[in-house]
Design a protein around this motif. Sequence first.
Motif, short mmCIF file in Angstrom:
data_model
loop_
_atom_site.label_atom_id
_atom_site.label_comp_id
_atom_site.label_asym_id
_atom_site.label_seq_id
_atom_site.Cartn_x
_atom_site.Cartn_y
_atom_site.Cartn_z
N GLY A 130 46.62 44.38 30.57
CA GLY A 130 45.90 45.65 30.56
C GLY A 130 44.39 45.53 30.57
N TYR A 131 43.89 44.33 30.35
CA TYR A 131 42.45 44.11 30.37
C TYR A 131 42.00 43.75 31.78
CZ TYR A 131 42.55 44.04 25.26
OH TYR A 131 42.71 44.38 23.94
N HIS A 132 40.67 43.62 31.93
CA HIS A 132 40.07 43.21 33.20
C HIS A 132 39.21 41.98 32.95
CE1 HIS A 132 40.96 47.47 33.82
NE2 HIS A 132 40.82 47.31 35.13
N SER A 133 39.29 41.01 33.84
CA SER A 133 38.37 39.89 33.78
C SER A 133 37.02 40.34 34.33
CB SER A 133 38.89 38.71 34.60
OG SER A 133 40.06 38.18 34.02
N PHE A 153 27.31 42.99 36.10
CA PHE A 153 28.65 43.27 35.59
C PHE A 153 29.62 43.43 36.75
CE2 PHE A 153 31.65 45.94 32.90
CZ PHE A 153 31.89 44.93 31.98
N ARG A 154 30.38 42.37 37.01
CA ARG A 154 31.43 42.41 38.02
C ARG A 154 32.78 42.48 37.31
NH1 ARG A 154 28.90 44.37 42.28
NH2 ARG A 154 27.48 42.92 43.32
N VAL A 155 33.67 43.29 37.85
CA VAL A 155 34.96 43.57 37.20
C VAL A 155 36.10 43.24 38.15
CG1 VAL A 155 36.37 45.34 36.10
CG2 VAL A 155 33.88 45.43 35.89
N GLY A 156 37.06 42.47 37.66
CA GLY A 156 38.22 42.12 38.46
C GLY A 156 39.30 43.18 38.39
N PRO A 157 40.44 42.94 39.04
CA PRO A 157 41.54 43.89 38.99
C PRO A 157 42.19 43.89 37.61
CG PRO A 157 42.22 41.87 40.08
CD PRO A 157 40.75 41.73 39.83
N PRO A 158 42.97 44.92 37.29
CA PRO A 158 43.65 44.94 35.98
C PRO A 158 44.62 43.77 35.85
CG PRO A 158 44.44 46.72 37.41
CD PRO A 158 43.27 46.12 38.09
N ARG A 159 44.64 43.18 34.65
CA ARG A 159 45.53 42.06 34.38
C ARG A 159 46.83 42.57 33.79
NH1 ARG A 159 41.54 38.04 31.07
NH2 ARG A 159 42.69 39.04 29.38
N ASN A 201 43.04 50.93 46.95
CA ASN A 201 43.36 50.43 48.29
C ASN A 201 42.40 49.34 48.75
OD1 ASN A 201 45.54 52.29 48.62
ND2 ASN A 201 44.05 53.90 49.07
N GLU A 202 41.66 48.78 47.82
CA GLU A 202 40.70 47.73 48.16
C GLU A 202 41.21 46.38 47.68
OE1 GLU A 202 36.95 48.75 46.45
OE2 GLU A 202 36.95 50.78 47.29
N SER A 203 40.75 45.33 48.32
CA SER A 203 41.07 43.97 47.89
C SER A 203 40.04 43.55 46.85
CB SER A 203 41.04 43.02 49.08
OG SER A 203 41.27 41.69 48.65
N VAL A 204 40.48 43.39 45.61
CA VAL A 204 39.58 43.09 44.50
C VAL A 204 39.92 41.70 43.96
CG1 VAL A 204 38.73 43.80 42.24
CG2 VAL A 204 39.45 45.54 43.91
N THR A 205 38.93 40.85 43.87
CA THR A 205 39.14 39.49 43.38
C THR A 205 38.62 39.37 41.95
OG1 THR A 205 37.01 38.77 44.27
CG2 THR A 205 38.96 38.51 45.68
N THR A 206 39.11 38.36 41.26
CA THR A 206 38.68 38.11 39.88
C THR A 206 37.35 37.38 39.89
OG1 THR A 206 40.96 37.98 39.08
CG2 THR A 206 39.26 36.93 37.73
#
Length: 313
Positions: free
Chosen positions: A26-29, A17-23, A200-205
């Motif tokens: 309001g959801y997350h990819s 289960f990998r989670v992207g940043p908030p869209r 403060n982290e770089s989060v990718t989709t």
Amino acid sequence: MIQTVTARAPGKINAYFRVGPPREDGYHSVASLYLAVSLYEDVSATGRDDEEIHVSLHQNSTAVADRDSFPLGPENLVVKAATMLREHTGHYAGVDLCITKRVPIAGGMGGGSADAAATLVACNALWGTGLNREELARLGARLGADVPFALYGGAAVGLGVGDDLAPLLLRTRTDWVLVPASYGLSTPRVYGMLDRLRANESVTTPTEVDPAMIGALLEGDLDKLAPLLANDMTRAALALAPELGVVRDLGEAAGALHALVSGSGPTLALLARNQEHGAQIITQLSDEAGVATLQVHGPVPGTVILPAFTDSL
């Protein structure tokens, strides 16, 4: 004669289960590997002479500690599922819905989604509305991303918000020990905590499930699989409930190949080598730490209608 149809739907664990940043919506990819496991919810649908939808709990609802506080009104997903099916088909019949809950409530295993899936299948059969599995899945997706998977079962890769499913033809059984908590964690709350922790982290989709992880699962190579199991939500669940870390460590000390939070938690899933190994883990956790456990395996089929003579077990 009053007719009753009972449908059974599986709970799930997220082996990955990998989670992207908030869209913006309001959801997350996410990139998830869903595994349906042998812990089930049953919903019995019985016809009524009026158009009311009434919900009750079966006496065998082992997942419900406080029956008086369990919501049986319009906020329950079974009511929403039955209402949605009526509105979609124009078949305004009433129904009594009796739920047998075994999947931990707010435990990250999709119990509410399994209830919704079972309700759609049971009412579709009871009312003769004639929708196929794909049509029911499209309806179910409006109630939650996990509902379509509960309908199909087995194993699947889920992308988007988790409802873009690609079935995985998995024939290899895996055995798990579940450690349910005595409390639930709100999924939005866990997502919110994850966003704060990663501010403060770089989060990718995420765009895929780790191919090496899928390969190990297909091969049934548990030694390869164990270190590849992953869940981004674990850190957020542990921040909200630090005691989960203690239980996770106990599970691995008892011999589990890997321990991770399922979905948004707080249920922990411990990977075992086989059914016998799982029983050994359960014995050690019970004898040495007094930890309550459940033993399950996967994959299992999705929502099915039970024979008329089968009671909720």
